[in-house]
Scaffold this active site. Structure first.
Site, PDB file in Angstrom:
ATOM      1  CE1 TYR A   1      -3.469   2.803   0.942  1.00 25.97           C
ATOM      2  CE2 TYR A   1      -2.049   3.248   2.814  1.00 25.97           C
ATOM      3  CZ  TYR A   1      -3.102   3.605   2.007  1.00 25.97           C
ATOM      4  OH  TYR A   1      -3.799   4.770   2.255  1.00 25.97           O
TER       5      TYR A   1
ATOM      6  CE  LYS B   1      -2.619   6.877  -1.223  1.00 23.45           C
ATOM      7  NZ  LYS B   1      -3.877   7.331  -1.908  1.00 23.45           N
TER       8      LYS B   1
HETATM    9  N1  NAP Z   1      -8.375   5.207   5.564  1.00 24.80           N
HETATM   10  C1  NAP Z   1      -7.259   5.607   6.162  1.00 24.80           C
HETATM   11  O1  NAP Z   1      -6.992   5.299   7.327  1.00 24.80           O
HETATM   12  C2  NAP Z   1      -6.274   6.476   5.409  1.00 24.80           C
HETATM   13  C3  NAP Z   1      -5.092   6.850   6.046  1.00 24.80           C
HETATM   14  C4  NAP Z   1      -4.192   7.667   5.357  1.00 24.80           C
HETATM   15  C5  NAP Z   1      -4.467   8.087   4.071  1.00 24.80           C
HETATM   16  N2  NAP Z   1      -5.625   7.688   3.462  1.00 24.80           N
HETATM   17  C6  NAP Z   1      -5.892   8.138   2.095  1.00 24.80           C
HETATM   18  O2  NAP Z   1      -7.013   9.001   2.148  1.00 24.80           O
HETATM   19  C7  NAP Z   1      -7.743   8.912   0.917  1.00 24.80           C
HETATM   20  C8  NAP Z   1      -9.211   8.665   1.230  1.00 24.80           C
HETATM   21  O3  NAP Z   1      -9.314   7.466   1.966  1.00 24.80           O
HETATM   22  P1  NAP Z   1     -10.726   6.886   2.454  1.00 24.80           P
HETATM   23  O4  NAP Z   1     -10.493   6.190   3.738  1.00 24.80           O
HETATM   24  O5  NAP Z   1     -11.770   7.931   2.341  1.00 24.80           O
HETATM   25  O6  NAP Z   1     -10.957   5.785   1.326  1.00 24.80           O
HETATM   26  P2  NAP Z   1     -12.211   4.808   1.143  1.00 24.80           P
HETATM   27  O7  NAP Z   1     -13.214   5.056   2.218  1.00 24.80           O
HETATM   28  O8  NAP Z   1     -11.644   3.440   0.950  1.00 24.80           O
HETATM   29  O9  NAP Z   1     -12.848   5.356  -0.214  1.00 24.80           O
HETATM   30  C9  NAP Z   1     -12.272   5.147  -1.461  1.00 24.80           C
HETATM   31  C10 NAP Z   1     -13.367   5.191  -2.464  1.00 24.80           C
HETATM   32  O10 NAP Z   1     -12.811   4.984  -3.775  1.00 24.80           O
HETATM   33  C11 NAP Z   1     -13.657   4.093  -4.458  1.00 24.80           C
HETATM   34  N3  NAP Z   1     -13.002   3.439  -5.581  1.00 24.80           N
HETATM   35  C12 NAP Z   1     -12.393   2.226  -5.607  1.00 24.80           C
HETATM   36  N4  NAP Z   1     -11.959   1.956  -6.835  1.00 24.80           N
HETATM   37  C13 NAP Z   1     -12.308   2.999  -7.619  1.00 24.80           C
HETATM   38  C14 NAP Z   1     -12.144   3.296  -8.998  1.00 24.80           C
HETATM   39  N5  NAP Z   1     -11.523   2.442  -9.820  1.00 24.80           N
HETATM   40  N6  NAP Z   1     -12.627   4.458  -9.471  1.00 24.80           N
HETATM   41  C15 NAP Z   1     -13.266   5.334  -8.641  1.00 24.80           C
HETATM   42  N7  NAP Z   1     -13.454   5.107  -7.341  1.00 24.80           N
HETATM   43  C16 NAP Z   1     -12.966   3.959  -6.823  1.00 24.80           C
HETATM   44  C17 NAP Z   1     -14.068   3.114  -3.391  1.00 24.80           C
HETATM   45  O11 NAP Z   1     -15.152   2.316  -3.801  1.00 24.80           O
HETATM   46  P3  NAP Z   1     -15.284   0.818  -3.169  1.00 24.80           P
HETATM   47  O12 NAP Z   1     -15.477   1.004  -1.708  1.00 24.80           O
HETATM   48  O13 NAP Z   1     -16.475   0.287  -3.900  1.00 24.80           O
HETATM   49  O14 NAP Z   1     -14.007   0.113  -3.506  1.00 24.80           O
HETATM   50  C18 NAP Z   1     -14.414   4.057  -2.265  1.00 24.80           C
HETATM   51  O15 NAP Z   1     -15.731   4.568  -2.384  1.00 24.80           O
HETATM   52  C19 NAP Z   1      -7.061   7.799   0.116  1.00 24.80           C
HETATM   53  O16 NAP Z   1      -6.171   8.382  -0.797  1.00 24.80           O
HETATM   54  C20 NAP Z   1      -6.271   7.021   1.147  1.00 24.80           C
HETATM   55  O17 NAP Z   1      -5.142   6.388   0.590  1.00 24.80           O
HETATM   56  C21 NAP Z   1      -6.548   6.901   4.118  1.00 24.80           C
END
Ligand code: NAP
Length: 289
Positions: free
Chosen positions: A126, A130
């Protein structure tokens, strides 16, 4: 401004939707994979051109850190190749791109908060994908802002807060690691920072954003249970090696937010204050202590 938000059904995407109501002067295109698959570079380019998009906020990503170890190809397509396509599409029409990244680009061997100047060194699939995505975005789009964040939670989607609320009510005991240190970040606070950047005009570069303060996952869990009034579950501190996970996690991934606070002139809430707001929303205010 005409703004495309990708991954709009995720945690951050949903918080962006909620906050957009406050910034009604813009026109929004909220899309998730059904409306716009960010892995389809041609579709992305066509969408951006046809809708006159002036700014893209990429909230889409492959975020299942452990599963990524066995699904490296899919993870790479979403976190590395797709951001490259978004950056190309933005650059082609002179649009700006706000791309979200992660504290997992660091290996967590530091003992002081990570500034943007520290060389990344990811130790998971991951984190590697990223970082590769960040590099594509910076190389391909002149008006790109990358915001690295950490330990994201929200009332939307599945996340640590919701899991701990459920387990706290199901179990009498729970072990949680106390030797991984970072900062929980309410996705609503990150969305506020993104809107501050939108309003002030994107200043290209890499930025760190999390809530203020520092804690372990154990401390985070104790606070979640206290705020929800859960007193029937004894939470015990575990060492990382007592809770094996497929992907290695950084032991220390506190982000230094000086740059984003100075650039955007924002105040960031302490993580406990934001956690109280999120738990209150999840619990409908009734159990808040
Ligand atoms: N979550 C954490 O703890 C965390 C920590 C640090 C940084 N981040 C970063 O913060 C950002 C937001 O994270 P988040 O937690 O809000 O993510 P999330 O809840 O996993 O949301 C990601 C969204 O992207 C969708 N997606 C998947 N494949 C796709 C595609 N091909 N085209 C368009 N959309 C697609 C997903 O749909 P599905 O659910 O149907 O797959 C989901 O709705 C990301 O860049 C992540 O790397 C997250």
């Amino acid at each position: 401004m005409r703004i495309l938000v990708t991954g709009a059904n995720g945690q951050l995407g949903n918080e962006m939707r909620d906050l957009a109501v406050k910034y009604a002067q813009h026109t929004y295109f909220f899309t998730d994979v059904q409306e716009l698959d960010i892995c389809d570079a041609q579709a992305v380019q066509a969408f951006v051109a046809e809708n006159g998009i002036e700014l893209i906020v990429n909230c889409a990503a492959y975020t299942a850190v452990d599963k990524a170890e066995d699904n490296a190809d899919l993870c790479d397509r979403l976190n590395h190749l797709a951001p490259a396509g978004l950056a190309d599409a933005a650059e082609r029409v002179g649009a700006a791109l706000i791309h979200v990244s992660t504290d997992y680009v660091f290996d967590g061997t530091a003992h002081v908060p990570y500034t943007e100047e520290v060389a990344p060194c990811p130790n998971s699939v991951y984190g590697c994908t990223k970082l590769a995505g960040e590099r594509e975005v910076m190389a391909r789009c002149r008006r790109a802002m990358i915001i690295r964040t950490a330990w994201l939670y929200s009332e939307y989607g599945n996340n640590f807060v919701k899991t701990m609320l459920r387990l706290g009510r199901e179990r009498e005991t729970l072990g949680v690691v106390f030797d991984q240190i970072g900062t929980p970040t309410y996705a609503a606070d990150l969305a506020e920072a993104i809107f501050a950047a939108i309003e002030q005009g994107v200043t290209p570069g890499i930025y760190h954003f999390s809530d203020e303060g520092v804690c372990s996952w154990y401390d985070f869990t104790v606070a979640i249970h206290r705020l929800a009034g859960i007193s029937t579950c004894k939470v015990s501190p575990l060492h990382t090696d007592e809770y094996p996970a497929k992907a290695p996690r950084p032991h220390y991934s506190v982000l230094d937010k000086t740059k984003i606070k100075r650039t955007l002139g924002i105040d960031i809430p302490h993580w406990e204050e934001s956690l109280a707001r999120c738990v209150a929303r999840l619990e409908g205010d009734k159990n808040l202590h």
